[in-house]
Design an enzyme around this catalytic site. Structure first.
Site, PDB file in Angstrom:
ATOM      1  N   GLU A 118       0.838  -1.202   0.000  1.00  0.00           N
ATOM      2  CA  GLU A 118       0.000   0.000   0.000  1.00  0.00           C
ATOM      3  C   GLU A 118       0.869   1.247   0.000  1.00  0.00           C
ATOM      4  O   GLU A 118       1.522   1.574   1.005  1.00  0.00           O
ATOM      5  CB  GLU A 118      -0.925   0.016   1.221  1.00  0.00           C
ATOM      6  CG  GLU A 118      -1.856   1.212   1.239  1.00  0.00           C
ATOM      7  CD  GLU A 118      -2.697   1.287   2.493  1.00  0.00           C
ATOM      8  OE1 GLU A 118      -3.291   2.359   2.723  1.00  0.00           O
ATOM      9  OE2 GLU A 118      -2.769   0.300   3.236  1.00  0.00           O
ATOM     10  N   LYS A 249      -8.438 -14.818  16.687  1.00  0.00           N
ATOM     11  CA  LYS A 249      -8.490 -14.343  15.291  1.00  0.00           C
ATOM     12  C   LYS A 249      -9.852 -13.757  14.913  1.00  0.00           C
ATOM     13  O   LYS A 249     -10.241 -13.795  13.749  1.00  0.00           O
ATOM     14  CB  LYS A 249      -8.110 -15.464  14.322  1.00  0.00           C
ATOM     15  CG  LYS A 249      -6.665 -15.931  14.446  1.00  0.00           C
ATOM     16  CD  LYS A 249      -6.320 -16.960  13.377  1.00  0.00           C
ATOM     17  CE  LYS A 249      -4.838 -17.296  13.415  1.00  0.00           C
ATOM     18  NZ  LYS A 249      -4.460 -18.081  14.569  1.00  0.00           N
ATOM     19  N   ASP A 323       1.757 -14.075  13.173  1.00  0.00           N
ATOM     20  CA  ASP A 323       0.584 -14.662  12.533  1.00  0.00           C
ATOM     21  C   ASP A 323      -0.301 -13.521  12.039  1.00  0.00           C
ATOM     22  O   ASP A 323      -0.988 -12.867  12.830  1.00  0.00           O
ATOM     23  CB  ASP A 323      -0.170 -15.540  13.531  1.00  0.00           C
ATOM     24  CG  ASP A 323      -1.315 -16.322  12.899  1.00  0.00           C
ATOM     25  OD1 ASP A 323      -1.773 -15.921  11.813  1.00  0.00           O
ATOM     26  OD2 ASP A 323      -1.751 -17.328  13.491  1.00  0.00           O
ATOM     27  N   HIS A 414      -2.351  10.289  -0.999  1.00  0.00           N
ATOM     28  CA  HIS A 414      -2.585   9.048  -1.708  1.00  0.00           C
ATOM     29  C   HIS A 414      -2.542   9.260  -3.223  1.00  0.00           C
ATOM     30  O   HIS A 414      -2.051   8.411  -3.979  1.00  0.00           O
ATOM     31  CB  HIS A 414      -3.935   8.448  -1.313  1.00  0.00           C
ATOM     32  CG  HIS A 414      -3.883   7.729   0.014  1.00  0.00           C
ATOM     33  ND1 HIS A 414      -3.868   8.412   1.205  1.00  0.00           N
ATOM     34  CD2 HIS A 414      -3.837   6.417   0.314  1.00  0.00           C
ATOM     35  CE1 HIS A 414      -3.791   7.529   2.205  1.00  0.00           C
ATOM     36  NE2 HIS A 414      -3.778   6.324   1.696  1.00  0.00           N
TER      37      HIS A 414
END
Length: 419
Positions: A118, A249, A323, A414
């Site tokens: 990104e 998660k 993770d 951006h």
């Protein structure tokens, strides 16, 4: 007020006009012909099996990118981290910093490696890190640690559930012995009981040393779980190793007041002139933004209030062998921005679910270990410091993105960097 849809494609409403029913049935019907490609699924990572897989995949250009000579020479390093290995993925990595951390465990100026695709992300965190450092650094404090696994048991009635719990609480000391017999690092710190009708949920909470510890607590709890099933005087109708109370998660609100992984808070006080110099706005404007977006977050039902912890944590986790799926829970927390009596900006973040480790998992892989080495946080005794750095990084990102919105630079940055 009428709902306005400027452009909406409703596939269900268009089924009758764009697809005849026989074609529709053909597309969705089960198909039982043999798969086009079968890949070797041997559990062993060796040259023969990797070559066989690529022969089946039959894509030389992909093979050249994913199985380059450097990866091929190191492939044994990945044996305990991946099944059916075919190569490695390369991602761009940049560093944000220096980020000064004044923590209980992390002390110093850190160049933080971030792996992302990104554009504008590393630049934004770098700006926030430099602002924090110019203000003397962020004070960061590890508040708590604990990783949970939560078995669930179903009984015929509340009476049976209560009888089960009455036996259970007499076994806690033995549970601790059993659980800790499976690991040289993990310690069972607490067991709590939740009754919901005829269901019983047990919350096993562990200290996991410098490992993130999810596999560790699963293995330890499984031994206790099997002991319970073999020895309980009240047999459950059915039971499972995890009853989904742990928040593993998944975004969840329970740890906002407790912990899963490592709970860290970080703060900084920034003079108005530095806010103007680095962010081109004012402390008052940033506090106003915080007030408006807190209400917006409440209206949307978000868990916690923050701008974009997920950006920092995903990039840090990927770079440092964590993770990455744990970002779903780790990116929950609270950001606050206030104006002090002196007209300075006070900003803080609190993250209760940081699932980070410096040993085990992916932390020993070549590239990931190199990133931890850049931080000086590879190996035993470093996980608490990594958690404080992660909190400081999130604070840097909050300051930068809020400043960009307040100064009207968010879209411009951006447009410039992503195009």
């Amino acid at each position: 007020m009428p709902k306005v849809n400027l452009h909406k494609r409703d596939y269900l409403n268009n089924l009758g006009t764009e697809l005849d029913m026989s074609e529709f049935e053909t597309k969705l019907a089960p198909k039982f012909d043999s798969p086009a490609k079968r890949v070797n699924r041997s559990p062993y990572l060796n040259q023969r099996n990797v070559d066989y897989r690529w022969k089946s995949l039959n894509n030389p250009s992909a093979q050249a990118q994913l199985l380059d000579p450097h990866t091929e020479a190191q492939m044994e390093a990945y044996e305990k981290n991946i099944e059916f290995f075919i190569g490695t993925l390369k991602m761009p990595i940049g560093t944000a910093g220096p980020l000064r951390i004044n923590g209980l465990f992390a002390q110093g100026d850190y160049q933080v490696p971030l792996a992302t695709t990104e554009a504008a992300l590393v630049a934004s965190y770098n700006r926030g890190a430099n602002l924090i450092t110019a203000a003397g650094g962020t004070s960061a404090m590890l508040l708590n640690e604990g990783v949970t696994r939560t078995p669930g048991f179903a009984f015929k009635s509340l009476v049976e559930a209560g009888q089960f719990v009455a036996w259970l609480v007499t076994q806690f000391d033995y549970f601790k012995q059993l659980a800790e017999s499976t690991t040289s690092h993990g310690k069972l710190s607490d067991v709590s009981v939740n009754i919901e009708g005829n269901h019983v949920y047990l919350v096993f909470e562990y200290l996991t040393g410098d490992a993130s510890g999810q596999n560790m607590v699963t293995i330890a709890t499984n031994v206790v779980f099997n002991y319970i099933l073999e020895h309980t005087p009240i047999e459950p109708d059915y039971a499972f190793l995890d009853g989904n109370l742990s928040g593993d998660k998944k975004a969840n609100s329970q740890t906002l007041r407790s912990v899963r992984g490592k709970k860290v808070t970080a703060e900084v006080t920034i003079p108005a002139e530095l806010v103007e110099k680095y962010l081109h706005t004012t402390p008052e404007k940033m506090a106003q933004f915080g007030q408006m977006t807190t209400v917006g977050g409440a209206l949307s039902g978000t868990i916690g209030i923050n701008a974009h912890y997920a950006n920092a944590l995903a990039a840090l986790y990927i770079a440092c062998g964590q993770d990455a799926a744990c970002v779903a829970e780790s990116a929950i927390g609270m950001t606050r921005m206030e104006v002090t009596a002196k007209g300075e900006l006070y900003a803080s973040v609190t993250l209760p679910n940081l699932m980070v480790g410096t040993v085990g998992g992916g932390t020993g892989l070549p590239s990931q270990k190199a990133c931890l080495d850049l931080l000086g946080l590879s190996g035993s005794g470093k996980s608490q410091a990594l958690a404080e750095v992660a909190a400081g990084l999130c604070l840097a990102g909050e300051l930068s993105i809020v400043g960009a919105f307040c100064a009207g630079h968010f879209s411009r940055a951006h447009h410039k960097l992503a195009r």
